[in-house]
Design a protein around this motif. Structure first.
Motif, PDB file in Angstrom:
ATOM      1  N   LEU A  65    -132.234 -35.801 -15.020  1.00  0.00           N
ATOM      2  CA  LEU A  65    -131.192 -34.769 -15.130  1.00  0.00           C
ATOM      3  C   LEU A  65    -129.871 -35.400 -15.575  1.00  0.00           C
ATOM      4  O   LEU A  65    -129.154 -34.853 -16.419  1.00  0.00           O
ATOM      5  N   ARG A  69    -127.662 -34.755 -18.959  1.00  0.00           N
ATOM      6  CA  ARG A  69    -126.229 -34.443 -18.920  1.00  0.00           C
ATOM      7  C   ARG A  69    -125.451 -35.410 -19.815  1.00  0.00           C
ATOM      8  O   ARG A  69    -124.625 -35.007 -20.622  1.00  0.00           O
ATOM      9  N   ASP A  84    -129.041 -24.264 -16.740  1.00  0.00           N
ATOM     10  CA  ASP A  84    -129.579 -25.283 -15.845  1.00  0.00           C
ATOM     11  C   ASP A  84    -131.096 -25.193 -15.781  1.00  0.00           C
ATOM     12  O   ASP A  84    -131.692 -24.224 -16.229  1.00  0.00           O
ATOM     13  N   LEU A 112    -131.935 -27.758  -6.828  1.00  0.00           N
ATOM     14  CA  LEU A 112    -132.335 -26.831  -7.889  1.00  0.00           C
ATOM     15  C   LEU A 112    -132.916 -25.519  -7.349  1.00  0.00           C
ATOM     16  O   LEU A 112    -133.111 -24.571  -8.110  1.00  0.00           O
ATOM     17  N   ARG A 145    -135.249 -24.302 -19.260  1.00  0.00           N
ATOM     18  CA  ARG A 145    -135.061 -25.746 -19.146  1.00  0.00           C
ATOM     19  C   ARG A 145    -135.948 -26.229 -18.000  1.00  0.00           C
ATOM     20  O   ARG A 145    -135.873 -25.686 -16.888  1.00  0.00           O
TER      21      ARG A 145
END
Ligand code: COA
Length: 363
Positions: A65, A69, A84, A112, A145
């Motif tokens: 992750l 980013r 996200d 998440l 995603r």
């Protein structure tokens, strides 16, 4: 233009404790020389008492992750604002518990939740199956995603007295992030080939602990709780199935074996990798090899090798990359992509120790 799933983040993780061949040789009837020459493995990592697969999955997931980013920040393949993660797929054969699946707790620990989260079980092919599942959900519009993780802790199911399996397997995890994009972008997954043959179930198995044994109401025969493998037969099948699967995939997407820049195959035995490479007409410098330092980390194997190679320059933007795996079931699977621009951190514990891929000689 049609929608594709695009690789936009990557990370790997191994536990802190490395076990060298020489340590195994103190405990078992084996030698560093036997293990190195028959498998190519020098060391593997194992978890500490009380640790579990989710601990590795969370770390690999967090790093993937973060990679997504940072890749976005640096204007790489993952440019522009993006939603996200809304899907977590975890490939594992060593879940934290027989029930429930481990993916929901991994998603929760990564902050998440309440995203969709489930496990995929295809042993050493698990990551390729999980990748195909998540990519299909992204291209179908079911997810925007996805975090796809491969993680296993086979040290928890190996017979402590089995010199063959203890020499080969190690614990580890790797993860990728997929986003929706276009098929002509670098990082787009261009195709998959998946297959299975349950007739070979006995070659790689843990006999006890499932419904087949538990329904008897009797204790499992001694030793059946451990992982068992018919190594020589598995070796032959692995070479055959990965080569055929890779060839079928390459045919389907119109690539020739000689055009591949990198083959990232399931890291089981360097002799298997060489044999598959030979079948596909690949020079040895096209093979990504990190099993020497991590052993066979099962579902973690391919994404961990990807992270290790990407962080050390062994995978470069634009390269034609083949992923191929083989495992219990029997199962096998392959995927292909052009390598994207990615920001990938070295895997802690493996940094500074170059993967064994030879320098790039292919333009
Ligand atoms: N140290 C010393 N000797 C060992 C040993 C070890 N760690 N492991 C096995 N041996 C012995 C065997 O007991 C056998 O002895 P024997 O001839 O007295 O019976 C001998 O070495 C040869 O065994 P064999 O199984 O034929 O060796 P091999 O060259 O095929 O190597 C594997 C064994 C397991 C390394 C190899 O078959 C392999 O890599 N198989 C595939 C494993 C795999 O990919 N698994 C995961 C797939 S998902």
């Amino acid at each position: 233009m049609s929608r594709a799933a695009v690789l936009c983040g990557l990370g790997g993780w191994v536990p802190a404790k490395a076990v060298a061949n020489s340590t195994l040789a103190e405990q078992l009837d084996t030698t560093d020389e036997w293990i190195r020459t028959r498998t190519g493995i020098r060391q593997r990592f194992v978890i500490d008492p009380g640790q579990a697969t989710s601990d590795l999955a969370v770390e690999a997931g967090r790093r993937a992750l973060e990679s997504a980013r940072r890749t976005r920040e640096h204007g790489g393949a993952d440019g522009g604002p993006a939603p996200d993660v809304d899907l977590v797929v975890l490939a594992t054969s060593t879940p934290d518990h027989p029930c429930p699946a481990t993916a929901p707790v991994v998603a929760h620990r990564l902050g998440l939740a309440p995203v969709a989260a489930f496990d995929v079980g295809a042993v050493c092919t698990g990551f390729v199956y999980a990748l195909a599942t998540a990519a299909s959900m992204v291209t179908a519009g079911l997810a925007r995603r996805a975090l796809v993780i491969g993680a296993d802790t086979f040290s928890t199911i190996l017979d402590p007295a089995d010199r063959t399996t203890r020499a080969i397997f190690g614990d580890g995890a790797g993860a990728v992030v997929l986003r929706a994009g276009r098929p002509d972008e670098p990082g787009a997954l261009l195709g998959f080939d998946l297959g299975s043959d349950g007739g070979g179930e006995e070659l790689i198995t843990v006999r006890a602990g499932g419904s087949r044994q538990r329904s008897t109401g009797a204790p499992a025969p001694e030793g059946d709780e451990w992982f068992s493998m018919r190594g020589r037969e598995v070796f032959t099948q692995a070479v055959l199935c990965m080569s055929r699967s890779a060839e079928a995939l390459l045919d389907g997407i119109g690539w020739r074996g000689e055009e591949l820049d990198r083959m990232v195959a399931h890291q089981a035995n360097v002799r298997i990798l060489r044999a598959v490479g030979e079948q596909l007409g690949l020079a040895e410098d096209r093979l990504v090899v990190n099993l020497d330092r991590v052993g066979n980390t099962v579902a973690g194997s391919i994404p961990l090798a990807l992270a290790d190679a990407a962080a050390s320059g062994g995978l470069r933007p634009g390269q034609r990359v083949l992923l191929t795996g083989f495992g219990g079931g029997l199962t096998w699977g392959s995927a292909a992509l052009r390598w994207p621009e990615l920001h990938v951190e070295p895997v802690p514990g493996l940094e500074g120790d170059e993967p064994a891929a030879a320098p790039d000689t292919h333009p």
